[in-house]
Design an enzyme around this catalytic site. Structure first.
Site, PDB file in Angstrom:
ATOM      1  N   VAL A   1       0.835  -1.204   0.000  1.00  0.00           N
ATOM      2  CA  VAL A   1       0.000   0.000   0.000  1.00  0.00           C
ATOM      3  C   VAL A   1       0.872   1.258   0.000  1.00  0.00           C
ATOM      4  O   VAL A   1       0.551   2.247  -0.672  1.00  0.00           O
ATOM      5  CB  VAL A   1      -0.967  -0.003   1.203  1.00  0.00           C
ATOM      6  N   CYS A   2       1.975   1.228   0.720  1.00  0.00           N
ATOM      7  CA  CYS A   2       2.811   2.420   0.889  1.00  0.00           C
ATOM      8  C   CYS A   2       3.248   3.067  -0.423  1.00  0.00           C
ATOM      9  O   CYS A   2       3.132   4.290  -0.562  1.00  0.00           O
ATOM     10  CB  CYS A   2       4.021   2.104   1.755  1.00  0.00           C
TER      11      CYS A   2
END
Length: 173
Positions: free
Chosen positions: A49-50
């Site tokens: 996700v980052c």
């Protein structure tokens, strides 16, 4: 947990990979004095996700600049890990990635998961006088909305009461 909104932002000094992705430097809260700062914590480099968040903030960086704001991303990874990630998967960014290896900044901002040594997804908007005006913290698996961050930044800058779903150009209450 003690509230942070409406109070002076906790001071920080952290090593960072600077915007060119090559040089190491240092970032301090004082570097942003007189400017709005959008500072967001993310859990770890080389995750799923980052990079979607970091790339999205970088893609919209000119909108933040136009609103008089700087952007700073922070994780508990080392600046060397940040640099390797930038050179590998992440690509060129328009703002620094800071390294909170001591975990003191994540702890001061109330986002550190002590037992794991990583930060929750915390986002803070700090005004030009160094006061935290907005804070949102949520679980690890959910990315933030860059557009919502911009909307809130502009609402804070509007200087009045902003009703639900207010957007730049809308009337204030």
């Amino acid at each position: 947990m003690e509230r942070i909104v409406g109070r002076p932002a906790p001071e920080f000094t952290m090593p960072a990979v600077m915007i060119n992705g090559e040089d190491f430097g240092e970032v301090k809260l004082n570097d942003y004095k007189g400017k709005w700062l959008v500072m967001f914590f993310y859990p770890l480099d080389f995750t799923f996700v980052c990079p979607t968040e970091i790339k999205a903030y970088s893609d919209k960086f000119e909108k933040f600049k136009a609103a008089g704001a700087e952007v700073l991303a922070v994780s508990t990874d080392s600046e060397h890990s940040h640099k390797a990630w930038i050179k590998g998967d992440l690509g060129q960014l328009r703002f620094p990635l800071a390294s909170d290896r001591t975990k003191s900044t994540a702890r001061d901002y109330g986002v550190l998961i002590e037992e794991e040594g990583i930060a929750l997804r915390g986002l803070f908007i700090i005004d030009p006088e160094g006061v935290v005006r907005y804070s949102v913290v949520h679980d690890l698996g959910i990315g933030r909305s860059v557009e919502e961050t911009l909307r809130v930044l502009k609402a804070l800058q509007a200087g009045g009461l902003c009703p639900v779903d207010w957007n730049e150009g809308d009337e204030l209450l």
